[in-house]
Enzyme design. Structure first.
Site, PDB file in Angstrom:
ATOM      1  N   SER A 221       1.207  -1.471  -0.060  1.00 33.73           N
ATOM      2  CA  SER A 221       0.012  -0.022   0.348  1.00 33.73           C
ATOM      3  C   SER A 221       1.018   1.478   0.144  1.00 33.73           C
ATOM      4  CB  SER A 221      -1.192  -0.203   1.070  1.00 33.73           C
ATOM      5  OG  SER A 221      -1.622   0.958   1.343  1.00 33.73           O
ATOM      6  N   GLU A 332      -8.891  -6.131  -5.000  1.00 32.64           N
ATOM      7  CA  GLU A 332      -8.219  -4.742  -4.208  1.00 32.64           C
ATOM      8  C   GLU A 332      -9.355  -4.011  -3.436  1.00 32.64           C
ATOM      9  OE1 GLU A 332      -5.066  -4.273  -2.793  1.00 32.64           O
ATOM     10  OE2 GLU A 332      -3.565  -4.602  -4.900  1.00 32.64           O
ATOM     11  N   HIS A 436      -7.542  -5.739   0.136  1.00 34.46           N
ATOM     12  CA  HIS A 436      -6.344  -4.690  -0.784  1.00 34.46           C
ATOM     13  C   HIS A 436      -5.488  -5.555   1.059  1.00 34.46           C
ATOM     14  CE1 HIS A 436      -3.686  -1.370  -0.799  1.00 34.46           C
ATOM     15  NE2 HIS A 436      -4.136  -1.058   0.547  1.00 34.46           N
TER      16      HIS A 436
END
Length: 515
Positions: A221, A332, A436
């Protein structure tokens, strides 16, 4: 909280629930001792790995050092206890119902610490070093949140996790701060912290059995974005030899000029017109003010630390020519949908789907809705989740993998364990899939799932650590990983390469908007 902020918060929360990452090994009175360039540290001995926690890699960025580049730490005499992590950097509680991403300790400005995990067994040669840069939207998180012991022991590598300044403390750009810089730059203090930690690794890795000539940076991320920012920063020349970007490469960054406009307005809201006034304010007041919904705390293109956008640098070949492995998860964006809608008590409806897309994409919404009709998805949440997978993650990362492939060995993956988070029992009305952050525990070795999931985790740990060792991802008993444009799908059912990734994620649509 924006959907992007939700992503950083929940990714770390999932890892916490999955791995119990806050635990530290039992401490022996005669723990292992290592001599660094700044003094001796005594760590904690574990059965399979030793841990050295809370080692300062820079001086505390407080007082006159607030919003200045990091400087080396002071030397110490005697043996420093390294069994407790240093405090995390200034941040607010994550807002998650299950945990706080700061990890152990109390958020503080005095936070520039790192942690080293080494296999307990001796080795005849120096081991590769893997330096983890945590995610959290550049506003939350810490290095100690992630326990690198299993990765170190099972992968036979040295693992380093680090803190870096966050939010306003790490990314405030302001003309007054630029005026103090010989280069006229401001705002990238968190990125400069990461680079100081890499210099520390270069200078001290050998003392922990690590090879300073074989360093891999990896992160997820905001940490994955940081990996790619360091990949194109001239300040990191010679500091690492491989790069792994998980769900983060390709984000467009603001210019220093635009960040300084926002920083000036933010300072004025605090009654400050210059840097001296801002430095005189207590940290808690700055932290509270930093939660403004209009503030954007992120690195900026300043012409020096970051001379240009990551994609521009990759396209022109102006980056460090090291092998790059990068990828995304198959779903995600479903994490963002879950936090924005279901977990906020208002599941997304069919009637609410078009307005949600229009709020995010404005005049492009009709074209996007035409490519993502509700009839193609089980629920409105899955439809919006697909958009929020493809637009900010899958297609930008595919593009950066292709740009890098013109110059270096480039590998791309898609993590696709659609049951990766089922054990959490999230109270949502749609399948959460592979959202995610769901791949992190597979990399760090924290999976206790089905035999197929455990085998996938073993393969992924092998791919990551062998890439760190050789620049080629391979694992015992696992399929070969071909170069880009092949994309390696990582799923419990099978690990398979393929070339359909851009079509499946409608990258023709999103690449048009990027050009």
């Amino acid at each position: 909280m924006s959907w992007a902020r939700h992503i950083g918060v929940w990714a770390g929360t999932l890892l916490l629930l999955a791995t119990g990452a806050w635990s530290t090994p039992a401490v022996a009175a005669d723990g292992p001792t290592v001599t660094t360039r700044y003094g001796q540290v005594r760590g904690a001995a574990g059965e399979s790995a030793h841990s050295y926690l809370g080692i300062p890699y820079a001086a505390p960025p407080v007082g006159s050092l607030r919003w200045r580049p990091p400087v080396p730490p002071a030397r110490w005499s005697g043996v420093r206890d390294a069994t407790t992590p240093g405090d995390p950097c200034m941040q607010t509680a994550s807002g998650s119902p299950w945990g706080d991403l700061a990890g152990p300790g109390t958020p503080s400005e005095d936070c520039l610490y790192l942690n080293v995990h080494t296999p307990a067994r001796p080795a005849p040669l120096k081991r590769p070093v893997m330096v983890w840069i945590h995610g959290g939207g550049f506003t939350v998180g810490s290095g100690a949140f992630y326990d690198g012991s299993t990765l170190a022991a099972d992968g036979d590598v040295v693992v380093v996790t680090l803190n870096y300044r966050l939010g306003a403390f790490g990314y405030l750009a302001h003309p007054g701060l630029a005026g103090e810089s010989a280069e006229g730059i401001s705002g990238n203090y968190g990125l400069l912290d990461q680079q100081a930690a890499l210099r520390w690794v270069r200078d001290n890795a050998a003392a922990f059995g690590g090879d300073p000539g074989n360093v891999t940076i990896f992160g997820e991320s905001a940490g994955g974005g940081s990996v790619c920012q360091n990949l194109v920063s001239p300040r990191t020349a010679g500091l690492f030899d491989r790069a792994i970007a998980q769900s983060g490469c390709g984000f467009t960054l603001p210019t220093q000029e635009s960040q300084e406009r926002g920083g000036t307005a933010w300072a004025q809201s605090l009654g400050c017109a210059d840097a001296a006034c801002l430095r005189a304010l207590p940290a808690d007041r700055l932290l509270t003010a930093a939660q403004s919904p209009t503030a954007r705390w992120t690195p900026n293109v300043d012409g020096a630390v970051l001379p240009r956008q990551v994609t521009d640098a990759l396209e022109s070949g102006r980056f460090h020519r090291v092998p790059v492995l990068q990828g995304t998860t198959a779903d995600e964006g479903r994490l963002s949908v879950a936090t924005t809608y279901d977990l906020a008590g208002r599941p997304l409806t069919a009637a609410g789907y078009p307005p949600a897309v229009r709020a995010l994409y404005g005049e492009r919404a009709d074209a996007i809705l035409a490519r993502y009709p509700l009839s193609d998805y089980g629920t409105p949440a899955e439809a919006l989740g697909a958009i929020l997978t493809d637009s900010p993650f899958a297609c930008p990362q595919s593009r950066t993998a292709g740009l890098a492939a013109r110059y270096v060995r480039s590998y791309q993956y898609e993590f696709a364990d659609r049951q990766a988070m089922d054990h959490l029992g999230l109270p949502v009305s749609f399948p959460i899939g592979a959202p995610h952050g769901s791949e992190i525990r597979y990399v760090f070795g924290g999976v206790e799932g089905t035999p197929a999931q455990n085998a996938l985790a073993d393969s992924m740990l092998g791919y990551w650590t062998n890439f760190a060792k050789t620049g080629v991802p391979y694992a015992a008993g696992a399929p070969r990983w071909p170069l880009f444009p092949q994309v390696q799908t990582l799923a419990p059912e099978a690990i398979t390469p393929g070339t359909t990734f851009p079509e499946r994620h409608k990258c023709d649509l999103w690449d048009q908007s990027a050009s």
